[in-house]
Structures are given as C-alpha cells and as structure tokens.
Design an enzyme around this catalytic site. Structure first.
Site, PDB file in Angstrom:
ATOM      1  N   SER A   1     -13.107 -39.931  12.075  1.00 50.14           N
ATOM      2  CA  SER A   1     -13.070 -39.184  10.819  1.00 50.14           C
ATOM      3  C   SER A   1     -12.908 -40.079   9.607  1.00 50.14           C
ATOM      4  O   SER A   1     -13.065 -39.614   8.482  1.00 50.14           O
ATOM      5  CB  SER A   1     -11.916 -38.180  10.849  1.00 50.14           C
ATOM      6  OG  SER A   1     -10.676 -38.866  10.960  1.00 50.14           O
TER       7      SER A   1
ATOM      8  N   HIS B   1     -19.609 -37.291  13.034  1.00 47.69           N
ATOM      9  CA  HIS B   1     -18.279 -36.725  12.853  1.00 47.69           C
ATOM     10  C   HIS B   1     -18.327 -35.200  12.841  1.00 47.69           C
ATOM     11  O   HIS B   1     -18.810 -34.587  11.893  1.00 47.69           O
ATOM     12  CB  HIS B   1     -17.663 -37.242  11.539  1.00 47.69           C
ATOM     13  CG  HIS B   1     -16.311 -36.667  11.247  1.00 47.69           C
ATOM     14  ND1 HIS B   1     -15.887 -36.348   9.977  1.00 47.69           N
ATOM     15  CD2 HIS B   1     -15.283 -36.335  12.081  1.00 47.69           C
ATOM     16  CE1 HIS B   1     -14.674 -35.846  10.037  1.00 47.69           C
ATOM     17  NE2 HIS B   1     -14.278 -35.837  11.295  1.00 47.69           N
TER      18      HIS B   1
ATOM     19  N   GLU C   1     -20.968 -34.820   9.826  1.00 45.43           N
ATOM     20  CA  GLU C   1     -21.257 -35.969   8.967  1.00 45.43           C
ATOM     21  C   GLU C   1     -21.934 -37.040   9.817  1.00 45.43           C
ATOM     22  O   GLU C   1     -21.355 -37.524  10.790  1.00 45.43           O
ATOM     23  CB  GLU C   1     -19.970 -36.518   8.347  1.00 45.43           C
ATOM     24  CG  GLU C   1     -19.351 -35.589   7.320  1.00 45.43           C
ATOM     25  CD  GLU C   1     -18.048 -36.127   6.749  1.00 45.43           C
ATOM     26  OE1 GLU C   1     -17.847 -36.041   5.529  1.00 45.43           O
ATOM     27  OE2 GLU C   1     -17.209 -36.627   7.533  1.00 45.43           O
TER      28      GLU C   1
ATOM     29  N   ASN D   1     -13.118 -36.207   4.067  1.00 47.44           N
ATOM     30  CA  ASN D   1     -11.762 -36.752   4.047  1.00 47.44           C
ATOM     31  C   ASN D   1     -11.510 -37.609   2.818  1.00 47.44           C
ATOM     32  O   ASN D   1     -10.384 -37.672   2.319  1.00 47.44           O
ATOM     33  CB  ASN D   1     -11.484 -37.541   5.321  1.00 47.44           C
ATOM     34  CG  ASN D   1     -11.147 -36.639   6.493  1.00 47.44           C
ATOM     35  OD1 ASN D   1     -10.728 -35.505   6.300  1.00 47.44           O
ATOM     36  ND2 ASN D   1     -11.356 -37.118   7.701  1.00 47.44           N
TER      37      ASN D   1
END
Length: 491
Positions: A121, A142, A154, A192
């Site tokens: 991540s 991801h 992702e 993130n």
C-alpha cells in the site's frame, strides 16, 4: 492486445490475500494460494470459505457458484508450485526486507515471462523490483480491503517497468470487475498519499486544541460529506498501520505534514491501535450511555446581534424561532458570521466575552467559534441556539480555516500538486479517492464546486497562520486563479 493471464499465484492468505485470491477465482482464473505453514494455510482457506458463504446467504452467489470458486483455488505451502503461474501477487506484511527476500525467491522459481506484483500500500515498488533479475516485469497491484467488495485497484509502474505489464495488469483488473488507476511509484501512491496527510493533519489539529476529537469527526462527516470522521477512520485502519504509512511518506517527502503526529506515536506505543485493540482515539469497550445532546432550549438568550456576511437569512431563521435581533451593545450575544478568524470583531465591544463566531459548513453543520475572550457559557448557549435552528454545532477555536476548511483545503492542494507533477491524471485521482475512500466527489470535482479562488485564498490564510510550506497554494492553483480560470478540469 493485452496479455491474457490464466493462472495466478497469491502469496500470503491473510484477510487481504485471501480476498484477492477469491477475486481472481470469481473471475474464472486458476489460483495457487501459498502460505508459510499448514495453520496459516487453513486460516486462509477459512477466510475464503466464510466470505463465499456470506455471499450465498445474501443471495449474491449460488451454492454451485461458491463451489466453483472454491474449486479454482489450489492451496499449497510451497513457493515451488508457482513455477508455471502467469502472474504472482504477494500480500505479506508491509516489511521491505520480507518483500525483497520473497521477490528474490519468486524470481528464481517463476518462469521468465511471469509478471511479479506486490500488493504493498505504500512501499517502493522500485526497491522491491531491484531484488529480482526482471525489474521490468515487476509491478504494483494494490487492492483495497475488502478486496471482493472494493472496486479500486492502483496499478503502479516504476521507471524501469517495461512497456506492456502495467497495461496488461490494468486490463486484468477490469476483467476482475475493478476500476484500475495507473500511477507512478511514489510512497503511498494516490489514496494513501492524500488520505494519510489529511488524517495526520486532523491529529495535529486535535493536539493544538483547535477542536475536540468528536467535533472534528462530526465536522468532516456532516460538514464535508465524508463517510466517517478522521479519528473513526484512523481507528478502523489501525493506528499502527497509519503510523507506518506516515513514516514511509515522511521518509520520501520530508514534509512535516507527513511526520506522524506525536499523539499517534504515543497511542501506538501504548498499544492503543484502534478497533482491533478495543481502543484507539475512540474507546470501543466503553458502553456507557451518553447524555442526550439534542435541543435544550435557548439557555437564556433572548436577543442576538448578527454581524458579518449573509446575516439576513440567519436573522430570518432566528426571528422564526422566537429570538429577537438587536444591536451589539444590548444583545445577549454577538454572533459574527465569517469563514475567517473573528477576534477582531471583539475590539469594539464593551463585553468582548459575548462574541462568538459562526461558520456554516455544508448544509447541516455550524462551526461555533470561540475567541480567546469568549465566555464558555456564551459559546454553549450559541451551540444550543444552533440546535434549535436544526443544525449540528461543532466547537472550534478561532483559527484560520476552523475545522472543515483547515482539513479540506490542504487535501485539495496536495491533489493539485500531485497532478501538476505528472504523477497521475485528474480523472484517476478523482476515481481513486471516490472508490478507495468512498468520498462523495474527487478532489478536482470538489475544487470546482467550492471555487478555485475560495480555496486559493483559504490556503493563503492557513499558510499565514500555521506556516506549513505545504499549505502555500500550489503554483498551478495560483496561476489558474490569476488567469481567471474557474474550472480546473477544463485543462
């Protein structure tokens, strides 16, 4: 034409890895699930069994479909069984040394044409790829938890990724029924990187005493329209996970907004990790019934003086609710309607403790702002007045941006910087935040709704107060406002 992947390996069958294996199997691919020992393998099998049985009970799968999905997964304790896989994705703990060691093994075992993928991540895909002899065929893929439900994937390419693998993996994600966004290899990728900066900033505002934890959560949920407040979300993510991601972000960016807030470090050190430990920012073991916070009357306020922007509409509502309006000298309270600090309004008052700021955020929240001179009793009375008007009050100190704008505008600014660097497209960033976080709109959609000038000027005020370099308006945002552009998405 995209490459067809038919056999996929998944290394690590915890909650995330088992979910990824299930997603592949649901799409008709053959899956080889690998774990370190028999106990872990059985737990992984149990994750998939429970997930598919829940789907059957909810009518989303038939029993025959469940059996077919389960039958497509071969469980094994040996990496050697991955030698014929077309794609191998790892979902092991977020420790770089573990991942590099695993990829070195996979590089030795898997056929030369196989693509190796990491579900990391936030860790560097480039650094993981460097442990192999095939860095051009190492990619980030991801998924978001729970993988069978969340639509976003992702797809991360590096500076050494060959032409083809990123497109092939994105096509595979679409085959799985997912919505891929393709990005470069920067810490945190899109979701993130933007999300943790915002969450960490919320913890910093709490530490600075700008507002309470409950008021910040309520303000961002009801005032900004987010699915949950930042502290509720931090507890759900896990404070240890959030802390580790912030550390990775800070190591790359050296931006103070990514340095984990001290309160986050203290909670993690104390073992208070959020929902999974029973307590984090919130206490999930506390079953005490809280007092009713609904309307409690006018608390002695009879006459209200309104100053600032847009007083007519609020004045009409107060009159309809039975309040009288008066001048600043004879009113029980002076309410300054403003999106900026209001303490200067106290200068001409004989009793400055009667001044309270009020800022409407969204359609349901009113930020009740106390200056250094405001009487706590008067602020509480205004909070009750707000409830009588059918709004939810949140209490804030008299700081630039108060709560909602102070958290929302830097997040939007980070998104503009991300786009301007060429890292990802506006469409992909908007898609990532909508699908990955459940936001009602992406950052660029939100920018256009609020207005570029409003956000730019709000950022200038935040920078003037907090002196955080990342709060200074992104150069692209500044240039667009100067040029008179009203929609960033017209670029």
């Amino acid at each position: 034409m995209p490459r067809a992947f038919e056999t996929v390996g998944v290394v690590g069958l915890g909650t995330m890895g088992a979910g990824i294996a299930e997603v592949f199997a649901r799409a008709g691919l053959g899956v080889i699930g690998v774990e370190v020992d028999a106990d872990a393998l059985e737990r992984g099998r149990g994750h998939i069994r429970r997930s598919t049985e829940r789907a059957v009970s909810r009518g989303r799968l038939t029993e025959a479909e469940r059996d077919e999905i389960f039958g497509r997964v071969r469980f094994t304790g040996s990496l050697d069984d991955l030698r014929d896989a077309d794609l191998v994705i790892e979902a092991i703990p977020e420790v770089m040394d573990f991942k590099r060691a695993l990829f070195a093994d996979l590089d030795r075992i898997c056929k030369p044409a196989a693509v190796l993928a990491t579900n990391s991540s936030s860790l560097s895909v480039t650094a993981i790829a460097a442990a192999t002899s095939r860095p051009g065929r190492v990619i980030g893929m991801h998924f978001f938890n729970p993988a069978p439900v969340m639509k976003l994937v992702e797809v991360v390419h590096t500076v050494v990724t060959e032409a083809g693998p990123a497109d092939d993996v994105a096509a595979l994600a679409r085959r799985l029924g997912k919505s891929p966004v393709t990005v470069g290899d920067r810490a945190g990728f899109v979701v993130n990187r933007l999300l943790l900066g915002y969450l960490n900033h919320a913890a910093t505002l709490l530490e600075r005493g700008v507002a309470s934890m409950g008021d910040i959560d309520t303000a961002m949920r009801l005032g900004a329209g987010l699915p949950m407040g930042p502290f509720t979300l931090l507890d759900l993510i896990g404070l240890d996970t959030a802390y580790e991601v912030c550390e990775v972000l800070f190591q790359e960016s050296r931006d103070r907004v990514h340095a984990p807030a001290p309160i986050l470090r203290e909670l993690v050190a104390g073992g208070l990790l959020g929902r999974k430990s029973g307590r984090g920012f919130h206490d999930y073991e506390d079953t005490q019934v809280r007092a009713d916070t609904g309307p409690s009357g006018k608390r002695g306020l009879a006459t209200v003086c309104l100053v600032g922007e847009g007083v007519d509409e609020l004045s009409a509502k107060l009159t309809a609710a039975g309040f009288k309006t008066g001048g600043p000298d004879d009113a029980d309270v002076v309410i300054a309607l403003s999106g900026a600090p209001v303490v200067e309004h106290a200068a001409g008052l004989a009793d400055p403790e009667r001044l309270v700021g009020l800022h409407l955020a969204g359609g349901d929240v009113a930020e009740v702002v106390s200056t250094v001179l405001t009487s706590p009793a008067v602020a509480s009375a205004v909070a009750d007045l707000v409830r009588v008007l059918g709004l939810t009050p949140v209490r804030s100190a008299d700081r630039a941006g108060f709560i909602v704008d102070a958290l929302l505008y830097p997040f939007l600014n980070d998104a503009v910087r991300m786009y301007d660097s060429g890292y990802a497209s506006m469409e992909d960033i908007d898609t990532a935040m909508r699908l990955g976080c459940g936001y009602p709109a992406g950052p660029f959609e939100t920018l256009d709704t609020i207005g570029l000038t409003t956000v730019r000027d709000g950022l200038r005020a935040l920078y003037a107060e907090y002196r955080e370099p990342s709060f200074a308006p992104a150069p692209l945002l500044d240039r667009l406002v100067t040029a008179g552009v009203t929609s960033i998405r017209t670029r």
